[in-house]
Motif scaffolding. Sequence first.
Motif, mmCIF file in Angstrom:
data_model
loop_
_atom_site.group_PDB
_atom_site.id
_atom_site.type_symbol
_atom_site.label_atom_id
_atom_site.label_comp_id
_atom_site.label_asym_id
_atom_site.label_seq_id
_atom_site.Cartn_x
_atom_site.Cartn_y
_atom_site.Cartn_z
ATOM 1 N N GLU A 1 3.319 -14.121 14.016
ATOM 2 C CA GLU A 1 2.265 -14.989 13.485
ATOM 3 C C GLU A 1 1.331 -14.259 12.522
ATOM 4 O O GLU A 1 0.457 -14.865 11.937
ATOM 5 N N TYR A 2 1.550 -12.950 12.382
ATOM 6 C CA TYR A 2 0.709 -12.157 11.489
ATOM 7 C C TYR A 2 1.434 -11.894 10.177
ATOM 8 O O TYR A 2 2.628 -11.597 10.157
ATOM 9 N N ASP A 3 0.671 -12.006 9.095
ATOM 10 C CA ASP A 3 1.241 -11.950 7.754
ATOM 11 C C ASP A 3 1.108 -10.572 7.102
ATOM 12 O O ASP A 3 1.920 -10.216 6.241
ATOM 13 N N TYR A 4 0.081 -9.845 7.476
ATOM 14 C CA TYR A 4 -0.199 -8.567 6.829
ATOM 15 C C TYR A 4 -0.448 -7.507 7.885
ATOM 16 O O TYR A 4 -1.065 -7.778 8.919
ATOM 17 N N TRP A 5 -0.020 -6.286 7.579
ATOM 18 C CA TRP A 5 -0.108 -5.173 8.525
ATOM 19 C C TRP A 5 -0.603 -3.911 7.844
ATOM 20 O O TRP A 5 -0.294 -3.660 6.676
ATOM 21 N N GLY A 6 -1.368 -3.128 8.600
ATOM 22 C CA GLY A 6 -1.739 -1.809 8.136
ATOM 23 C C GLY A 6 -0.660 -0.795 8.473
ATOM 24 O O GLY A 6 0.373 -1.136 9.059
ATOM 25 N N GLN A 7 -0.915 0.452 8.105
ATOM 26 C CA GLN A 7 0.054 1.526 8.331
ATOM 27 C C GLN A 7 -0.085 2.153 9.707
ATOM 28 O O GLN A 7 0.813 2.876 10.136
ATOM 29 N N GLY A 8 -1.167 1.904 10.379
ATOM 30 C CA GLY A 8 -1.335 2.397 11.737
ATOM 31 C C GLY A 8 -2.133 3.678 11.824
ATOM 32 O O GLY A 8 -2.209 4.455 10.869
ATOM 33 N N THR A 9 -2.735 3.889 12.983
ATOM 34 C CA THR A 9 -3.467 5.116 13.272
ATOM 35 C C THR A 9 -3.098 5.567 14.687
ATOM 36 O O THR A 9 -3.021 4.754 15.601
ATOM 37 N N GLN A 10 -2.851 6.856 14.838
ATOM 38 C CA GLN A 10 -2.386 7.387 16.109
ATOM 39 C C GLN A 10 -3.553 7.598 17.073
ATOM 40 O O GLN A 10 -4.571 8.204 16.713
ATOM 41 N N VAL A 11 -3.369 7.121 18.282
ATOM 42 C CA VAL A 11 -4.318 7.378 19.374
ATOM 43 C C VAL A 11 -3.554 8.106 20.472
ATOM 44 O O VAL A 11 -2.516 7.620 20.943
ATOM 45 N N THR A 12 -4.050 9.261 20.855
ATOM 46 C CA THR A 12 -3.419 10.035 21.911
ATOM 47 C C THR A 12 -4.453 10.305 23.002
ATOM 48 O O THR A 12 -5.526 10.843 22.714
ATOM 49 N N VAL A 13 -4.114 9.918 24.221
ATOM 50 C CA VAL A 13 -5.013 10.101 25.360
ATOM 51 C C VAL A 13 -4.377 11.126 26.292
ATOM 52 O O VAL A 13 -3.288 10.903 26.824
ATOM 53 N N SER A 14 -5.063 12.240 26.486
ATOM 54 C CA SER A 14 -4.535 13.295 27.342
ATOM 55 C C SER A 14 -5.043 13.120 28.766
ATOM 56 O O SER A 14 -6.164 12.660 28.992
ATOM 57 N N SER A 15 -4.222 13.523 29.703
ATOM 58 C CA SER A 15 -4.588 13.373 31.123
ATOM 59 C C SER A 15 -5.321 14.600 31.639
ATOM 60 O O SER A 15 -5.390 15.631 30.991
#
Length: 123
Positions: free
Chosen positions: A109-123
């Motif tokens: 249902e989405y027409d446009y997208w970004g390139q993304g950004t990485q999220v990393t959560v360390s334990s």
Amino acid sequence: QVQLVESGGGLVQAGGSLRLSCAASGLTFSNHVMGWFRQVPGKEREFVATISWSGGNTYYADSVKGRFTISRDNAKNMVYLQMSSLKPEDTAVYYCAASRRSVAGLLYEYDYWGQGTQVTVSS
């Protein structure tokens, strides 16, 4: 040309917070539903949150409800994702998306997208 540019990703410890931003251009921003999705390598892209044109309505995936908050600033053509109480399972590439529909929760249902950004959560 429509552009969605995400920023704000990074490395954070479990329990921490991050705020993602998405700058939109080339579209009438206030006429688009905005959403955040995320994807882990080898898995399908999954819905995280969506916000209506005016910002008055929001909807979240059960996995992030109560921890994440989506918001928008139509004057600045920006959408945000405030992420709190982060867990290692929140690690993913986060994508901003725009939809011309009045309601949009599904990937197609989405027409446009970004390139993304990485999220990393360390334990």
